[in-house]
Design an enzyme around this catalytic site. Structure first.
Site, short mmCIF file in Angstrom:
data_model
loop_
_atom_site.label_atom_id
_atom_site.label_comp_id
_atom_site.label_asym_id
_atom_site.label_seq_id
_atom_site.Cartn_x
_atom_site.Cartn_y
_atom_site.Cartn_z
N LYS A 32 1.90 2.01 -5.12
CA LYS A 32 2.47 1.41 -6.35
C LYS A 32 1.55 1.65 -7.55
CE LYS A 32 2.46 -2.53 -4.24
NZ LYS A 32 2.07 -2.10 -2.89
N ASP B 214 0.81 -1.22 0.00
CA ASP B 214 0.00 0.00 0.00
C ASP B 214 0.84 1.28 0.00
OD1 ASP B 214 -2.28 -1.60 0.07
OD2 ASP B 214 -2.28 -1.64 2.26
N GLY C 59 -4.62 -4.30 -3.82
CA GLY C 59 -5.62 -3.27 -4.11
C GLY C 59 -4.84 -2.05 -4.52
N HIS C 60 -4.83 -1.73 -5.80
CA HIS C 60 -4.03 -0.60 -6.29
C HIS C 60 -4.97 0.51 -6.74
CE1 HIS C 60 -0.31 -3.33 -7.15
NE2 HIS C 60 -0.75 -3.41 -5.91
N GLN D 148 1.91 -6.05 -3.22
CA GLN D 148 2.40 -6.19 -1.83
C GLN D 148 3.71 -5.41 -1.65
OE1 GLN D 148 1.26 -9.50 -3.41
NE2 GLN D 148 -0.66 -8.56 -2.82
#
Ligand code: GDP
Ligand code: IMO
Ligand code: MG
Length: 427
Positions: free
Chosen positions: A16, A13, A40-41, A223
């Site tokens: 990225k 988080d 989750g991007h 990650q």
């Protein structure tokens, strides 16, 4: 820049998605190489917020090729929804490629992740419960099913029945849970496969051909370094290789083809899930950062644990991924604090620890040694160049460069694509 790996330098988080989207403007191809929809991007373009879990963050440029590599564990139902979600918002997805070698994450992996976490109770990992661990475990145990298996439905059904016989026994006998129907799982997998079939290919070939042709390829890590199964805070890790080396395996490219590694570093530290966290702030400042930064998980909505920047961790990320440039995010979030602290080493007993330890018991005994710098004003989000940054913020960035011996190439001062200050001409 022909082949650049983007890695998270902390516990995930870090931003990225935002940095990948920014750099994708000048790239031809963006590749996800590991993880699954535990990621989750977030990408914000012209006020629109998009959340991606499987599809690379280059998808907002229709002409760029976006690749889901062989190292990703692919939940077909999630991919199906993500394609619908993007199409609903007018985002074109015809340039997507999906590896024929990617392992499938199937409904029983999700269930096994849930029941295993429940069983562990207070010793749980705090997973996203998306089935990631069980899917990678099957891959390593050589009982996984792959995208290419779906090309031959009768054979796929045979392999699935064999896998399911074992999974159902475990679910029913160990956990007292109902098992799964092979037919139901196969029908759903075949339906989504029919949709993505035009995208399915030997993606290693596609990526290598792009590099051969001088195209610019970005490898988007999911990650972060400390969630790496080998180098992270084991067992509080994910089951894949977020570090830069993971890009070679998870995309099918040799290490000699990679030109550069960019580490994405948040200006403070966050972590979701359990496990030790030396600079964690369990006080008002931690709560202030969580609120100001809206630090809640993109995938699970869980509050993220917040703490000061830990440069022992970032140095470790630089070493284990060969990071040559840092992209610092969320400098704006810390704006408004009187003083900002940065951990440069740990104290353990009478000694000083400068390298991130392997043992979590040792890590739990580590007390951060802080350097304190002056804070900066709240409103960095309108800045358009590095030179406009207040002196105190620049001193903070210099401290990061000094202590990590790594140059900063980008500074992010807001969620929008445009709120990004580039420091080098290489981007
Ligand atoms: P990722 O998993 O590394 O892609 O990061 P996430 O998207 O899960 O979390 C990063 C969050 O920070 C998202 O909500 C981003 O929109 C936001 N973000 C990224 N960079 C910045 C920044 O420089 N400033 C602020 N305020 N938010 C940012
Ligand atoms: P992005 O790509 C932050 C964490 C989970 C848990 C551990 C194992 O958005 O940075 P898993 O479901 O992978 O078995 O969970 O890893 N985790 C993440 N934390 N960002 C992520 O992804 C994460 N993906 C997994 O919270 O601690
Ligand atoms: Mg995330």
């Amino acid at each position: 820049m022909s082949a650049t790996v983007i890695v998270g330098a902390q516990w995930g988080d870090e931003g990225k998605g935002k940095i990948t989207d920014y750099l994708a403007e000048k790239a031809d191809m963006v590749v996800r190489y590991q993880g699954g929809n535990n990621a989750g991007h977030t990408v914000v373009v012209k006020g629109h917020e998009y959340k991606l879990h499987l599809i690379p963050s280059g998808i907002f440029y229709p002409e760029k090729v976006c690749v889901i590599g062989n190292g990703v564990v692919l939940d077909l139902e999630v991919l199906d929804h993500e394609l619908d979600y993007l199409l609903d918002q007018g985002v074109k997805t015809f340039n997507l490629k999906v590896s024929d070698r990617a392992h499938l994450l199937l409904p029983y992996h999700r269930r096994l992740d849930e029941v295993d976490e429940e069983r562990k109770g207070k010793n749980r990992i705090g997973t996203t419960r998306r089935g990631i661990g069980p899917a990678y475990a099957d891959k390593a145990a050589r009982v996984g099913l792959r995208v290419c298996d779906l090309a031959d439905p009768p054979s796929f059904r045979e392999k699935l029945a064999a896998a399911l016989a074992e999974k159902n026994r475990i679910l029913e006998r160990v956990y007292g849970q109902p098992g799964f129907e092979a037919d139901e799982i196969a029908r759903e997998a075949e339906r989504v496969y029919a949709r993505i079939r035009p995208f399915v290919t030997d993606t290693s070939l596609v990526i290598n051909q792009a590099i051969d042709a001088g195209q610019k390829v970005l490898f988007e890590g999911a990650q972060g370094t400390l969630l790496d199964i080998d180098l992270g805070t084991y067992p509080y890790v994910t089951s894949s290789h977020p570090i830069a080396g993971g890009a070679c395996i998870g995309a099918g490219v040799g290490p000699t083809r990679i030109d550069r590694v960019v580490g994405v570093m948040k200006s403070y530290t966050t972590r979701v899930g359990d496990g030790p966290f030396p600079t964690e702030l369990s006080d008002d400042t931690g709560e202030w950062i969580r609120r100001r930064g809206a630090e809640y998980g993109t995938t699970t909505g869980r509050p993220r644990r917040c703490g000061w920047l830990d440069l022992v961790i970032v140095r470790y990320a630089v070493r284990t991924s060969g990071i040559g440039l840092l992209a610092v995010t969320r400098l704006d979030t810390l704006g408004g604090l009187d003083k900002v602290k940065v951990c440069t080493a740990y104290r353990r007993g009478n000694g000083t620890v400068t390298e991130f330890p392997a043992s979590l018991d040792e890590l739990a005994e580590c007390e951060p040694i802080y350097e304190e710098v002056d804070g900066w004003p709240e409103d960095l989000d309108r800045l358009t160049s590095f030179e406009q940054l207040p002196q105190s913020a620049r001193r903070y960035l210099s401290l990061v460069e000094d202590k990590t011996r790594t140059k900063i190439g980008l500074v992010s001062v807001g969620r929008e694509r445009t709120q990004t200050l580039a420091l080098t001409t290489t981007f």
